[in-house]
Scaffold this motif. Structure first.
Motif, PDB file in Angstrom:
ATOM      1  N   SER A  61       3.930 -16.124 -42.431  1.00 32.87           N
ATOM      2  CA  SER A  61       3.115 -17.396 -42.922  1.00 32.87           C
ATOM      3  C   SER A  61       1.860 -17.921 -42.139  1.00 32.87           C
ATOM      4  N   SER A  62       1.665 -17.374 -40.763  1.00 36.37           N
ATOM      5  CA  SER A  62       0.776 -18.288 -40.069  1.00 36.37           C
ATOM      6  C   SER A  62       0.348 -16.967 -38.647  1.00 36.37           C
ATOM      7  N   LEU A  63      -1.023 -17.711 -38.172  1.00 31.65           N
ATOM      8  CA  LEU A  63      -1.376 -17.315 -37.091  1.00 31.65           C
ATOM      9  C   LEU A  63      -1.484 -18.221 -35.962  1.00 31.65           C
ATOM     10  N   ARG A  64      -1.808 -17.550 -34.903  1.00 27.56           N
ATOM     11  CA  ARG A  64      -1.566 -18.830 -33.518  1.00 27.56           C
ATOM     12  C   ARG A  64      -2.486 -18.910 -33.063  1.00 27.56           C
ATOM     13  N   GLY A  65      -3.211 -19.747 -32.197  1.00 29.08           N
ATOM     14  CA  GLY A  65      -4.908 -18.690 -31.535  1.00 29.08           C
ATOM     15  C   GLY A  65      -4.200 -20.086 -30.643  1.00 29.08           C
ATOM     16  N   ILE A  66      -4.734 -19.822 -29.448  1.00 26.44           N
ATOM     17  CA  ILE A  66      -5.667 -21.405 -28.667  1.00 26.44           C
ATOM     18  C   ILE A  66      -7.189 -21.012 -28.375  1.00 26.44           C
ATOM     19  N   GLY A  67      -7.886 -21.766 -28.156  1.00 28.83           N
ATOM     20  CA  GLY A  67      -9.376 -21.955 -27.293  1.00 28.83           C
ATOM     21  C   GLY A  67      -9.309 -21.877 -26.032  1.00 28.83           C
ATOM     22  N   PHE A  68     -10.362 -22.022 -25.593  1.00 30.46           N
ATOM     23  CA  PHE A  68     -10.336 -22.970 -23.856  1.00 30.46           C
ATOM     24  C   PHE A  68     -11.933 -22.321 -23.306  1.00 30.46           C
ATOM     25  N   SER A  69     -12.695 -22.700 -22.555  1.00 31.24           N
ATOM     26  CA  SER A  69     -12.993 -22.852 -21.946  1.00 31.24           C
ATOM     27  C   SER A  69     -12.691 -23.346 -20.045  1.00 31.24           C
ATOM     28  N   MET A  70     -13.603 -22.203 -19.197  1.00 27.56           N
ATOM     29  CA  MET A  70     -13.526 -22.458 -18.007  1.00 27.56           C
ATOM     30  C   MET A  70     -14.398 -22.594 -17.021  1.00 27.56           C
ATOM     31  N   LEU A  81      -5.114 -23.746 -31.686  1.00 30.14           N
ATOM     32  CA  LEU A  81      -5.538 -23.604 -33.103  1.00 30.14           C
ATOM     33  C   LEU A  81      -4.397 -22.158 -33.851  1.00 30.14           C
ATOM     34  N   ARG A  82      -4.479 -23.135 -35.005  1.00 28.48           N
ATOM     35  CA  ARG A  82      -3.130 -22.136 -36.485  1.00 28.48           C
ATOM     36  C   ARG A  82      -4.093 -22.024 -37.144  1.00 28.48           C
ATOM     37  N   ILE A  83      -3.654 -20.701 -38.718  1.00 26.18           N
ATOM     38  CA  ILE A  83      -3.379 -20.991 -39.435  1.00 26.18           C
ATOM     39  C   ILE A  83      -2.712 -20.996 -40.306  1.00 26.18           C
ATOM     40  N   GLU A  84      -2.329 -21.189 -41.391  1.00 22.00           N
ATOM     41  CA  GLU A  84      -1.164 -21.722 -41.923  1.00 22.00           C
ATOM     42  C   GLU A  84      -1.615 -21.453 -43.889  1.00 22.00           C
ATOM     43  N   GLN A  85      -0.061 -20.539 -44.146  1.00 21.82           N
ATOM     44  CA  GLN A  85       0.160 -19.844 -45.658  1.00 21.82           C
ATOM     45  C   GLN A  85       0.961 -20.979 -46.146  1.00 21.82           C
ATOM     46  N   ARG A  86       0.068 -22.061 -47.499  1.00 24.13           N
ATOM     47  CA  ARG A  86       1.257 -22.920 -47.685  1.00 24.13           C
ATOM     48  C   ARG A  86       0.976 -22.478 -49.901  1.00 24.13           C
TER      49      ARG A  86
END
Length: 157
Positions: A61-70, A81-86
């Motif tokens: 029920s979820s994806l986990r993400g991370i966004g970053f700049s260098m 970041l996350r995408i959650e199903q509820r």
């Protein structure tokens, strides 16, 4: 007479069922956005900067993400970041240092290769959308009107 009455009742039931099913929101699942999974490198960055988004399936029920700049070896920006199903609805969740709490954006549109998520109560952005076309992913943040920024990514793996 009975036949006409039965036909009327039958047609009324069909009409009511078809209307109620068209008004019912479609059930959304994490499987609808699994195309996000992987490592993405941003292609429209300033010279000397690199930016990435990594997404993985955390659960059914979820994806986990991370966004970053260098910039060189220095990390200049990070967002969790996350995408959650509820309850049959998906939410894009952004957690950045500037906010005291993660911000939830409810999916308002979903297709095979894209989505729009919105939170009209948030200052900026109010809308976050992702789209995959021809192997290129574009994430756009906006106020729902004129103010917006787009980030283009190519898949690394």
């Amino acid at each position: 007479m009975k036949r006409a009455l039965l036909s009327s009742v039958f047609l009324s039931i069909i009409f009511i069922v078809s209307i109620s099913s068209s008004l019912r929101p479609s059930f959304q699942t994490i499987n609808d956005v699994e195309w996000l999974i992987g490592k993405w490198e941003r292609t429209n960055v300033k010279v000397g900067t690199k930016a990435f988004e990594y997404w993985e399936k955390e659960s059914e029920s979820s994806l986990r993400g991370i966004g970053f700049s260098m910039r060189g070896a220095d990390t200049t920006f990070v967002e969790k970041l996350r995408i959650e199903q509820r309850e049959g609805t998906l939410y894009y969740v952004a957690d950045v240092r500037e906010n005291t709490e993660p911000i939830y954006f409810k999916f308002t549109k979903l297709s095979e290769y894209g989505f729009i998520s919105e939170n009209p109560e948030h200052d900026f952005p109010k809308m976050i959308s992702y789209e995959l076309r021809g192997g290129q992913m574009t994430a756009t943040i906006s106020d729902g009107g004129v103010k917006k920024a787009s980030f283009t990514f190519k898949k690394m793996d």
